[in-house]
Design a protein around this motif. Structure first.
Motif, PDB file in Angstrom:
ATOM      1  N   ALA A   1       0.833  -1.205   0.000  1.00 50.82           N
ATOM      2  CA  ALA A   1       0.000   0.000   0.000  1.00 50.82           C
ATOM      3  C   ALA A   1       0.868   1.255   0.000  1.00 50.82           C
ATOM      4  CB  ALA A   1      -0.923  -0.011   1.211  1.00 50.82           C
ATOM      5  N   GLU A   2       1.862   1.265   0.875  1.00 51.84           N
ATOM      6  CA  GLU A   2       2.787   2.400   0.938  1.00 51.84           C
ATOM      7  C   GLU A   2       4.203   1.876   0.790  1.00 51.84           C
ATOM      8  OE1 GLU A   2       2.457   5.206   4.134  1.00 51.84           O
ATOM      9  OE2 GLU A   2       0.326   4.774   4.344  1.00 51.84           O
ATOM     10  N   LYS A   3       4.867   2.337  -0.244  1.00 50.06           N
ATOM     11  CA  LYS A   3       6.248   1.917  -0.442  1.00 50.06           C
ATOM     12  C   LYS A   3       7.155   2.861   0.360  1.00 50.06           C
ATOM     13  CE  LYS A   3       5.339  -0.133  -4.847  1.00 50.06           C
ATOM     14  NZ  LYS A   3       3.913  -0.011  -4.662  1.00 50.06           N
ATOM     15  N   PRO A   4       8.017   2.280   1.187  1.00 54.50           N
ATOM     16  CA  PRO A   4       8.889   3.137   1.996  1.00 54.50           C
ATOM     17  C   PRO A   4       9.979   3.787   1.154  1.00 54.50           C
ATOM     18  CG  PRO A   4       9.494   0.858   2.264  1.00 54.50           C
ATOM     19  CD  PRO A   4       8.266   0.877   1.407  1.00 54.50           C
ATOM     20  N   ARG A   5      10.488   4.880   1.673  1.00 50.78           N
ATOM     21  CA  ARG A   5      11.649   5.510   1.030  1.00 50.78           C
ATOM     22  C   ARG A   5      12.876   4.691   1.412  1.00 50.78           C
ATOM     23  NH1 ARG A   5      11.965  11.733   1.154  1.00 50.78           N
ATOM     24  NH2 ARG A   5      13.817  11.072   2.275  1.00 50.78           N
ATOM     25  N   TYR A   6      13.782   4.568   0.463  1.00 50.79           N
ATOM     26  CA  TYR A   6      15.007   3.823   0.735  1.00 50.79           C
ATOM     27  C   TYR A   6      16.151   4.405  -0.065  1.00 50.79           C
ATOM     28  CZ  TYR A   6      14.332   1.328  -3.717  1.00 50.79           C
ATOM     29  OH  TYR A   6      14.183   1.013  -5.044  1.00 50.79           O
ATOM     30  N   ARG A   7      17.340   4.051   0.364  1.00 53.72           N
ATOM     31  CA  ARG A   7      18.542   4.444  -0.377  1.00 53.72           C
ATOM     32  C   ARG A   7      19.491   3.252  -0.413  1.00 53.72           C
ATOM     33  NH1 ARG A   7      22.821   6.095   3.118  1.00 53.72           N
ATOM     34  NH2 ARG A   7      22.132   6.062   5.292  1.00 53.72           N
ATOM     35  N   HIS A   8      20.314   3.234  -1.430  1.00 52.94           N
ATOM     36  CA  HIS A   8      21.285   2.142  -1.568  1.00 52.94           C
ATOM     37  C   HIS A   8      22.517   2.446  -0.728  1.00 52.94           C
ATOM     38  CE1 HIS A   8      18.998   1.393  -5.345  1.00 52.94           C
ATOM     39  NE2 HIS A   8      19.193   0.149  -4.953  1.00 52.94           N
ATOM     40  N   LEU A   9      22.898   1.499   0.094  1.00 52.10           N
ATOM     41  CA  LEU A   9      24.187   1.566   0.768  1.00 52.10           C
ATOM     42  C   LEU A   9      25.236   0.899  -0.113  1.00 52.10           C
ATOM     43  CD1 LEU A   9      23.076   0.704   4.412  1.00 52.10           C
ATOM     44  CD2 LEU A   9      23.464   2.952   3.402  1.00 52.10           C
ATOM     45  N   LYS A  10      24.812  -0.142  -0.836  1.00 56.71           N
ATOM     46  CA  LYS A  10      25.617  -0.770  -1.893  1.00 56.71           C
ATOM     47  C   LYS A  10      24.663  -1.035  -3.044  1.00 56.71           C
ATOM     48  CE  LYS A  10      29.201  -3.337   0.567  1.00 56.71           C
ATOM     49  NZ  LYS A  10      30.393  -2.762   0.005  1.00 56.71           N
ATOM     50  N   VAL A  11      24.919  -0.409  -4.163  1.00 53.54           N
ATOM     51  CA  VAL A  11      24.064  -0.644  -5.328  1.00 53.54           C
ATOM     52  C   VAL A  11      24.222  -2.103  -5.738  1.00 53.54           C
ATOM     53  CG1 VAL A  11      24.153   1.740  -6.143  1.00 53.54           C
ATOM     54  CG2 VAL A  11      25.848   0.098  -6.941  1.00 53.54           C
ATOM     55  N   PRO A  12      23.220  -2.669  -6.416  1.00 54.42           N
ATOM     56  CA  PRO A  12      23.353  -4.074  -6.839  1.00 54.42           C
ATOM     57  C   PRO A  12      24.617  -4.265  -7.676  1.00 54.42           C
ATOM     58  CG  PRO A  12      21.111  -3.318  -7.164  1.00 54.42           C
ATOM     59  CD  PRO A  12      21.923  -2.116  -6.790  1.00 54.42           C
ATOM     60  N   GLU A  13      25.395  -5.260  -7.301  1.00 52.95           N
ATOM     61  CA  GLU A  13      26.623  -5.558  -8.039  1.00 52.95           C
ATOM     62  C   GLU A  13      26.776  -7.061  -8.150  1.00 52.95           C
ATOM     63  OE1 GLU A  13      29.824  -3.690  -5.931  1.00 52.95           O
ATOM     64  OE2 GLU A  13      29.383  -4.730  -4.078  1.00 52.95           O
ATOM     65  N   THR A  14      27.310  -7.484  -9.279  1.00 51.74           N
ATOM     66  CA  THR A  14      27.448  -8.905  -9.570  1.00 51.74           C
ATOM     67  C   THR A  14      28.912  -9.300  -9.500  1.00 51.74           C
ATOM     68  OG1 THR A  14      25.504  -8.849 -10.986  1.00 51.74           O
ATOM     69  CG2 THR A  14      27.004 -10.679 -11.314  1.00 51.74           C
ATOM     70  N   GLY A  15      29.150 -10.457  -8.945  1.00 52.52           N
ATOM     71  CA  GLY A  15      30.507 -10.978  -8.840  1.00 52.52           C
ATOM     72  C   GLY A  15      30.483 -12.494  -8.796  1.00 52.52           C
ATOM     73  N   LEU A  16      31.635 -13.061  -8.514  1.00 57.66           N
ATOM     74  CA  LEU A  16      31.765 -14.511  -8.450  1.00 57.66           C
ATOM     75  C   LEU A  16      32.124 -14.940  -7.042  1.00 57.66           C
ATOM     76  CD1 LEU A  16      33.871 -15.192 -11.674  1.00 57.66           C
ATOM     77  CD2 LEU A  16      31.454 -15.643 -11.347  1.00 57.66           C
ATOM     78  N   VAL A  17      31.605 -16.086  -6.641  1.00 56.91           N
ATOM     79  CA  VAL A  17      32.013 -16.708  -5.385  1.00 56.91           C
ATOM     80  C   VAL A  17      32.470 -18.125  -5.702  1.00 56.91           C
ATOM     81  CG1 VAL A  17      30.484 -15.339  -3.901  1.00 56.91           C
ATOM     82  CG2 VAL A  17      29.675 -17.500  -4.826  1.00 56.91           C
ATOM     83  N   MET A  18      33.422 -18.598  -4.920  1.00 60.30           N
ATOM     84  CA  MET A  18      33.901 -19.967  -5.101  1.00 60.30           C
ATOM     85  C   MET A  18      33.006 -20.888  -4.295  1.00 60.30           C
ATOM     86  SD  MET A  18      35.930 -22.167  -6.433  1.00 60.30           S
ATOM     87  CE  MET A  18      37.163 -21.148  -7.194  1.00 60.30           C
ATOM     88  N   VAL A  19      32.471 -21.906  -4.949  1.00 58.68           N
ATOM     89  CA  VAL A  19      31.631 -22.890  -4.281  1.00 58.68           C
ATOM     90  C   VAL A  19      32.534 -24.043  -3.855  1.00 58.68           C
ATOM     91  CG1 VAL A  19      29.692 -24.477  -4.536  1.00 58.68           C
ATOM     92  CG2 VAL A  19      29.645 -22.251  -5.676  1.00 58.68           C
ATOM     93  N   ARG A  20      32.491 -24.341  -2.565  1.00 57.82           N
ATOM     94  CA  ARG A  20      33.302 -25.433  -2.030  1.00 57.82           C
ATOM     95  C   ARG A  20      32.386 -26.611  -1.726  1.00 57.82           C
ATOM     96  NH1 ARG A  20      38.078 -24.018   1.473  1.00 57.82           N
ATOM     97  NH2 ARG A  20      38.664 -25.936   0.465  1.00 57.82           N
ATOM     98  N   ALA A  21      32.915 -27.805  -1.824  1.00 53.90           N
ATOM     99  CA  ALA A  21      32.112 -29.010  -1.608  1.00 53.90           C
ATOM    100  C   ALA A  21      32.953 -30.069  -0.914  1.00 53.90           C
ATOM    101  CB  ALA A  21      31.599 -29.532  -2.945  1.00 53.90           C
ATOM    102  N   ARG A  22      32.257 -31.142  -0.510  1.00 54.88           N
ATOM    103  CA  ARG A  22      32.911 -32.328   0.047  1.00 54.88           C
ATOM    104  C   ARG A  22      32.326 -33.524  -0.685  1.00 54.88           C
ATOM    105  NH1 ARG A  22      34.906 -31.467   5.620  1.00 54.88           N
ATOM    106  NH2 ARG A  22      34.264 -29.413   6.265  1.00 54.88           N
ATOM    107  N   ALA A  23      33.146 -34.442  -1.094  1.00 57.79           N
ATOM    108  CA  ALA A  23      32.667 -35.648  -1.769  1.00 57.79           C
ATOM    109  C   ALA A  23      31.819 -36.442  -0.792  1.00 57.79           C
ATOM    110  CB  ALA A  23      33.834 -36.487  -2.262  1.00 57.79           C
ATOM    111  N   GLY A  24      30.570 -36.667  -1.150  1.00 62.96           N
ATOM    112  CA  GLY A  24      29.665 -37.422  -0.292  1.00 62.96           C
ATOM    113  C   GLY A  24      29.285 -36.691   0.986  1.00 62.96           C
ATOM    114  N   GLY A  25      29.595 -35.401   1.066  1.00 64.56           N
ATOM    115  CA  GLY A  25      29.273 -34.637   2.265  1.00 64.56           C
ATOM    116  C   GLY A  25      30.266 -34.819   3.388  1.00 64.56           C
ATOM    117  N   VAL A  26      31.283 -35.621   3.176  1.00 60.01           N
ATOM    118  CA  VAL A  26      32.320 -35.861   4.187  1.00 60.01           C
ATOM    119  C   VAL A  26      33.677 -35.739   3.506  1.00 60.01           C
ATOM    120  CG1 VAL A  26      30.891 -37.359   5.634  1.00 60.01           C
ATOM    121  CG2 VAL A  26      32.257 -38.358   3.814  1.00 60.01           C
TER     122      VAL A  26
END
Length: 159
Positions: A38-63
């Motif tokens: 009904a009412e959209k609040p006012r807001y400001r960006h502290l960090k504008v949307p930005e795209t990057g990469l993250v390294m996904v880590r895994a474990r074989a079989g969860g262990v």
């Protein structure tokens, strides 16, 4: 002096749950929920949307030892929302390159920190999204179960 936050704090676990659901929710559903406010609040960006990469880590079989599985694209956004005479900070991290989705996640995260908005966001957005995600997970599990082969019950030919 402020008390240190504990990872077992119910407010932290509730926010983690909420952010996990919002990040997995379809961008269209988030936009519809935002348009439905009904009412959209006012807001400001502290960090504008930005795209990057993250390294996904895994474990074989969860262990076992961790290994680098690969990189994943992530978009993040941080906003400050004016609510109840104060600024609330919301964060949004989403898989992929959808800047608007990251912004919407951050906006709903901040609004959910406001006691005036939290119940409505929980009831109108979080709970339905959680149910939809659970249904999708169940359908995927049923599909996988239908193709499961149990090699230990196969009869070996003797002869």
């Amino acid at each position: 002096m402020t008390a240190a936050l504990s990872p077992d704090d119910p407010a932290i676990t509730a926010r983690q749950r909420r952010l996990a659901i919002l990040a997995r929710t379809d961008a269209t559903a988030l936009q519809q929920a935002w348009d439905g406010l009904a009412e959209k609040p006012r807001y400001r960006h502290l960090k504008v949307p930005e795209t990057g990469l993250v390294m996904v880590r895994a474990r074989a079989g969860g262990v076992g030892q961790r290994f680098n599985l690969g990189e994943m694209t992530v978009t993040r956004c941080v906003v400050a929302v004016e609510a109840a005479g104060r600024e609330l900070m919301g964060v949004g991290y989403v898989q992929g390159r959808d800047a608007r989705k990251a912004e919407l996640v951050a906006l709903f995260d901040a609004l959910a920190l406001d006691p005036a908005h939290a119940p409505k966001i929980e009831a109108d957005l979080i709970v339905p999204a959680q149910k939809l995600l659970a249904e999708k997970r169940q359908k995927r599990a049923e599909k996988v179960a239908a193709t499961k082969v149990d090699f230990f019950t196969l009869v070996r030919g003797e002869g």
